[in-house]
Scaffold this active site. Structure first.
Site, PDB file in Angstrom:
ATOM      1  CD  GLU A  48      -1.276  -2.237   2.283  1.00 42.92           C
ATOM      2  OE1 GLU A  48      -2.075  -2.816   3.035  1.00 42.92           O
ATOM      3  OE2 GLU A  48      -0.050  -2.513   2.229  1.00 42.92           O
ATOM      4  CB  CYS A  79      -0.889   0.302   5.124  1.00 40.75           C
ATOM      5  SG  CYS A  79       0.744  -0.385   4.765  1.00 40.75           S
TER       6      CYS A  79
END
Length: 149
Positions: A48, A79
């Site tokens: 991510e 993330c």
């Protein structure tokens, strides 16, 4: 999510934890990422995080307010925090992460009312495929480890 799975398969083949992410803006994929923690020696090199950097560079914007993120596993707190800070609109993920998930499994950063942005989250997308890739990876790791003992 199928494209995110392709990214996760790349990570698997590189002996990285098989997590993949793609970011979609205006109906097209603008960024891809897969875990590269081992390769880069960087604990922040999650799929991510790499995809967010790529997407903001692609759009030449710091906000991803009209973007959707597809990731094979529930994002961790780092993330998910980055997705909130980037003001991502939608997050779709495959498998829940009962150990580090930050979209409701352990904490819920994605929809914390104390934060200035909340993400619309949908989970369970291709859950079986996402989950089995992770299970296969860790099974392979355990087998390799027991052979070395």
């Amino acid at each position: 999510m199928r494209e995110a799975l392709k990214e996760a398969e790349k990570a698997f083949s590189e002996d990285e934890v098989p997590v993949g992410a793609v970011i979609v803006h205006e109906g097209r994929i603008i960024a891809r990422g897969h875990n590269q923690i081992e390769r880069l020696g960087d604990p922040t090199a999650h799929a991510e995080m790499l995809a967010i950097t790529s997407a903001t560079n692609s759009l030449k914007l710091k906000w991803l307010s009209e973007a959707s993120v597809y990731v094979t596993i529930e994002p961790c707190s780092m993330c998910c925090g980055a997705l909130v800070l980037a003001r991502v609109k939608h997050l779709y993920f495959g498998a829940n992460d009962p150990k580090t998930g930050a979209c409701g499994s352990i904490v819920n950063i994605a929809n914390n009312r104390k934060l200035n942005h909340r993400i619309q989250v949908k989970s369970g997308i291709l859950q079986e495929e996402c989950s089995s890739l992770l299970k296969d990876f860790f099974k392979k790791k355990r087998q390799r480890s027991s052979r070395l003992k």
